[in-house]
Design a protein around this motif. Structure first.
Motif, PDB file in Angstrom:
ATOM      1  N   LYS A  74       0.842  -1.192   0.000  1.00 23.08           N
ATOM      2  CA  LYS A  74       0.000   0.000   0.000  1.00 23.08           C
ATOM      3  C   LYS A  74       0.880   1.245   0.000  1.00 23.08           C
ATOM      4  N   PRO A  75       0.374   2.338  -0.501  1.00 26.15           N
ATOM      5  CA  PRO A  75       1.153   3.581  -0.402  1.00 26.15           C
ATOM      6  C   PRO A  75       1.396   3.928   1.072  1.00 26.15           C
ATOM      7  N   PRO A  76       2.572   4.409   1.387  1.00 27.83           N
ATOM      8  CA  PRO A  76       2.903   4.674   2.792  1.00 27.83           C
ATOM      9  C   PRO A  76       2.291   5.955   3.355  1.00 27.83           C
ATOM     10  N   THR A  77       1.355   6.571   2.620  1.00 29.20           N
ATOM     11  CA  THR A  77       0.793   7.847   3.049  1.00 29.20           C
ATOM     12  C   THR A  77       0.123   7.743   4.411  1.00 29.20           C
ATOM     13  N   TRP A  78      -0.700   6.710   4.618  1.00 31.05           N
ATOM     14  CA  TRP A  78      -1.413   6.588   5.892  1.00 31.05           C
ATOM     15  C   TRP A  78      -0.443   6.408   7.052  1.00 31.05           C
ATOM     16  N   GLU A  79       0.542   5.567   6.856  1.00 32.42           N
ATOM     17  CA  GLU A  79       1.515   5.373   7.932  1.00 32.42           C
ATOM     18  C   GLU A  79       2.322   6.636   8.189  1.00 32.42           C
ATOM     19  N   ARG A  80       2.707   7.327   7.137  1.00 26.55           N
ATOM     20  CA  ARG A  80       3.461   8.574   7.300  1.00 26.55           C
ATOM     21  C   ARG A  80       2.618   9.584   8.084  1.00 26.55           C
ATOM     22  N   ASN A  81       1.326   9.697   7.742  1.00 29.05           N
ATOM     23  CA  ASN A  81       0.441  10.613   8.473  1.00 29.05           C
ATOM     24  C   ASN A  81       0.315  10.205   9.937  1.00 29.05           C
ATOM     25  N   ARG A  82       0.207   8.908  10.188  1.00 25.54           N
ATOM     26  CA  ARG A  82       0.077   8.413  11.558  1.00 25.54           C
ATOM     27  C   ARG A  82       1.357   8.702  12.351  1.00 25.54           C
ATOM     28  N   LEU A  83       2.497   8.458  11.747  1.00 26.97           N
ATOM     29  CA  LEU A  83       3.765   8.733  12.432  1.00 26.97           C
ATOM     30  C   LEU A  83       3.932  10.224  12.715  1.00 26.97           C
ATOM     31  N   ASN A  84       3.529  11.060  11.767  1.00 26.16           N
ATOM     32  CA  ASN A  84       3.597  12.512  11.990  1.00 26.16           C
ATOM     33  C   ASN A  84       2.655  12.941  13.106  1.00 26.16           C
ATOM     34  N   ALA A  85       1.473  12.313  13.175  1.00 24.31           N
ATOM     35  CA  ALA A  85       0.530  12.630  14.257  1.00 24.31           C
ATOM     36  C   ALA A  85       1.107  12.231  15.604  1.00 24.31           C
ATOM     37  N   TYR A  86       1.715  11.036  15.670  1.00 26.29           N
ATOM     38  CA  TYR A  86       2.361  10.611  16.919  1.00 26.29           C
ATOM     39  C   TYR A  86       3.467  11.589  17.309  1.00 26.29           C
TER      40      TYR A  86
END
Length: 110
Positions: A74-86
């Motif tokens: 999957k594109p890493p966009t969701w994980e990148r957004n989640r990591l930035n939120a953390y």
């Protein structure tokens, strides 16, 4: 183990433990001995526990994003957004999670 040598500039101490080598020069042998003992203890603790105390959770997030997330289908966009939120809310979230966990007792491994 520390090795001490008298030099014109003072006392040079060299330590070599488990692949870590360091050297430093001090004006007195007592200062050199003190530094060597403290530094050897720090290195041994780091190697015994396997925990690098200079690393942060943010460093782990950065490494995960660079090494793991980019290799997923999957594109890493969701994980990148989640990591930035953390990262942006991390201090509060981590502090509250730590307080909650300490009140509930030890956490079980996955």
């Amino acid at each position: 183990m520390a090795t001490f040598k008298k030099k014109p500039a003072g006392w040079q101490v060299q330590i070599a433990i488990k692949g870590t080598r360091e050297a430093k020069t001090f004006s007195t042998k007592a200062e050199a001995t003190s530094w060597a003992a403290e530094r050897e203890t720090e290195i041994r603790k780091q190697h015994v526990t396997g925990v690098d105390l200079s690393k942060t959770v943010g460093d782990a997030f950065d490494r995960y994003a660079a090494e793991v997330s980019i290799r997923k289908k999957k594109p890493p966009t969701w994980e990148r957004n989640r990591l930035n939120a953390y990262r942006s809310h991390g201090r509060t979230a981590i502090r509250s999670a730590t307080n909650t966990a300490s009140q509930q007792g030890p956490m079980l491994p996955f």
